[in-house]
Write an enzyme that holds these catalytic residues in place. Structure first.
Site, PDB file in Angstrom:
ATOM      1  N   GLU A  68      -4.907  -8.858  -0.323  1.00  0.00           N
ATOM      2  CA  GLU A  68      -5.748  -8.559   0.847  1.00  0.00           C
ATOM      3  C   GLU A  68      -7.185  -8.472   0.368  1.00  0.00           C
ATOM      4  OE1 GLU A  68      -4.563  -5.376   3.518  1.00  0.00           O
ATOM      5  OE2 GLU A  68      -2.436  -5.852   3.201  1.00  0.00           O
ATOM      6  N   GLU A 106       0.838  -1.205   0.000  1.00  0.00           N
ATOM      7  CA  GLU A 106       0.000   0.000   0.000  1.00  0.00           C
ATOM      8  C   GLU A 106       0.870   1.251   0.000  1.00  0.00           C
ATOM      9  OE1 GLU A 106      -3.274  -0.178   2.830  1.00  0.00           O
ATOM     10  OE2 GLU A 106      -4.126  -1.877   1.775  1.00  0.00           O
TER      11      GLU A 106
HETATM   12  O1  AHR Z   1      -5.212  -5.967   6.873  1.00  0.00           O
HETATM   13  C1  AHR Z   1      -5.159  -4.808   7.641  1.00  0.00           C
HETATM   14  C2  AHR Z   1      -4.509  -3.651   6.917  1.00  0.00           C
HETATM   15  O2  AHR Z   1      -5.301  -3.287   5.816  1.00  0.00           O
HETATM   16  C3  AHR Z   1      -3.167  -3.929   6.292  1.00  0.00           C
HETATM   17  O3  AHR Z   1      -2.128  -3.768   7.201  1.00  0.00           O
HETATM   18  C4  AHR Z   1      -3.078  -2.896   5.210  1.00  0.00           C
HETATM   19  O4  AHR Z   1      -2.275  -3.313   4.136  1.00  0.00           O
HETATM   20  C5  AHR Z   1      -4.523  -2.663   4.820  1.00  0.00           C
HETATM   21  O5  AHR Z   1      -4.834  -1.328   4.761  1.00  0.00           O
END
Ligand code: AHR
Length: 521
Positions: free
Chosen positions: A325, A201
């Site tokens: 994710e 990110e």
């Molecule tokens: O999964 C929780 C958080 O969500 C992670 O650390 C980040 O990459 C995302 O914003």
């Protein structure tokens, strides 16, 4: 011949089979046509991957209790969690973050545990991180799970040298100061670590970079991440959140950048009514139930958008899309640390998992990996722990029901189904996909999203003689049914017999709010 089958015979067969896929009075004839004799791409096992961050009690307490704990463990990793994870055949595990990854300095987490540096976990609750779980402990977990490691390097606050040396420490067999250090720490031979993410990110917690700026930095980092021996790196460039297609375009359009990564990641969470609300994991009405699934389905639009861009620059599909994710993000359980992201998990989450995994399967031509956020005690987990107790969540059971899609070949299918309507919005009431294994076993996975209606669906299986079917179902009376430490078996899979077969057409009655898996031999 293959082209003839693809473009002439199969569409005609599908059209014939679907004549009835329409409304007749109040009864929509739902159909899921499966062409069994012309399998498509392999569904990468890594689509069933997981994610474990140094966040809340995912690592500490959830996975790692240390070798001196009273909780039964193997080299400090709790046995109950380990055995449960083996059952779902975890193929790949991403670590150490997330946002944590771009604050993580790997040298803090090696060497004698009592000498490791303690740091503050600035992203997640400001708690002290004693680094007792580091590179060697993670690789032990990987070995015990029998899965592949996916390591997320620190681009946001680290250096090129630091990430390059981490690759060397883990994978190089030659003599060097870094590999000597590994040997001093007890590991003579290098490990195999193929998957490396170049930052996380980086448009947000990983450095607030623009797409152009990140593309430049990524180029530099990637250059120094080397293949040692026969360890071939699969470098994953940090992609965007959701439908920020411009970010993907920037990475893909620059040919010199493109040579430096093999995969590009995207992140997407389903957040009911936005980040300021998020909704409760267990206390919700039908509007939130519906809205969750509407958001879940939206990931397909996002995937198609990124695929279209990748197809322009990489028509041979040499690069993979990595959804590292994904999942539902609700407000934390009352009374828990807001920085720990601990949420319960209900039948709604199970259907969410089924929707996502069916979509990922259907885009197996481009999706190389996906990682549920997160594995234990954080967000949409497959496992929750409390001290020495452990429960399996409804999401866990979906991963178990779907596990034989791993490395199977996607089957061409066509779904015509009624809508699930709520207010002035509608979504498909059924989610589905099908695959065939090397041994010739077909797995069909279905979900009925409607909480108030059983749905009958006809599944003609073309080019396959059905000899035997085994069914499994996950369902419950209540939309928010879940498992607790007091009642751990409230929601779990049971045998499913709600189908009939005639002339290789399966007629399935999908109970309201259910996930069903059918195994055909
Ligand atoms: O999964 C929780 C958080 O969500 C992670 O650390 C980040 O990459 C995302 O914003």
């Amino acid at each position: 011949m293959k082209r003839f089958l693809m473009f002439c015979i199969i569409p005609c067969l599908m059209a014939l089979m679907q004549i009835n896929g329409q409304t007749t009075g109040n009864n929509y004839v739902n159909q899921f046509v499966i062409i069994a004799n012309n399998p498509g791409p392999v569904i990468s096992k890594d689509i069933y991957g997981h994610f474990s961050e140094h966040l809340g009690t995912c690592i500490y307490g959830g996975i790692w209790v240390g070798p001196n704990s009273k909780i039964p463990n193997t080299y400090g990793i709790r046995n109950d969690v380990l055995f449960a994870l083996r059952e779902i055949r975890v193929p790949t595990l991403r670590w150490p973050g997330g946002c944590f990854a771009d604050t993580y300095h790997w040298r803090d987490g090696i060497g004698p545990q009592n000498k490791r540096a303690s740091i503050i976990n600035v992203h997640w609750g400001g708690v002290t991180e004693d680094n007792s779980f580091g590179t060697h402990e993670f690789m032990k977990l990987i070995e015990l799970l029998g899965c592949d490691a996916y390591i997320n390097g620190n681009l946001g606050s680290g250096t090129v040298q630091e990430m390059a040396e981490w690759v060397e420490y883990l994978t190089n067999d030659s003599e060097s100061p870094v590999t000597r250090l590994r040997k001093e720490n007890g590991q003579d031979t290098p490990w195999k670590v193929r998957y490396w993410a170049i930052g996380n990110e980086n448009w947000g917690c990983g450095g607030n970079m623009t797409d152009e700026y990140y593309a430049g930095i990524m180029r530099q980092y990637s250059t120094y991440l080397r293949n040692y021996g026969n360890n071939r790196l699969y470098r994953i460039a940090c992609g965007p959140y959701g439908d920020n297609f411009q970010w993907t375009e920037t990475l893909m359009k620059d040919a010199s950048t493109r040579d430096l990564f093999q995969g590009i990641s995207i992140h997407y969470y389903s957040v009911v009514d936005g980040w300021n609300y998020k909704g409760s994991a267990t206390k919700f009405d039908e509007r939130e139930w519906f809205e969750t699934f509407r958001l879940n389905y939206d990931i397909e639009r996002i995937i198609i958008g990124h695929k279209n861009i990748m197809d322009c620059y990489d028509p041979d599909k040499t690069k993979g899309l990595v959804i590292d994710e994904w999942g539902n993000w609700f407000v934390v359980e009352p009374g828990t640390n807001p920085g720990f992201l601990y949420q319960q998990n209900t039948l709604r989450d199970a259907i969410t998992a089924a929707i996502h995994l069916n979509i990922f399967n259907r885009h197996a031509d481009r999706i190389k990996m996906a990682n549920l956020a997160q594995m234990v005690n954080v967000l949409q987990s497959v496992i929750l722990t409390k001290d020495d107790k452990m429960i399996l969540t409804p999401t866990y059971y979906v991963f178990k029901m779907f596990r034989d899609h791993q490395n199977a070949r996607l089957l061409t299918t066509d779904l015509k189904c009624e809508d699930y309507i709520f207010g002035d919005k509608k979504i498909p009431a059924i989610s589905a996909s099908a695959s065939i294994s090397n041994e010739g076993k077909i797995l069909i996975t279905l979900a009925n999203l409607n909480p108030g209606k059983d749905i009958v669906i006809s599944c003609p299986v073309i080019g396959f003689t059905i000899k035997n079917i085994n069914g499994q179902i996950l369902t419950a009376e209540q939309m928010n049914a879940h498992n607790t430490f007091e009642n751990p078996d409230n929601v779990k899979t049971i045998e499913f017999k709600g189908f009939k077969v005639k002339d290789d057409i399966i007629t399935v009655t999908l109970p309201s709010k259910s996930v069903v898996a059918l195994e055909l031999r």
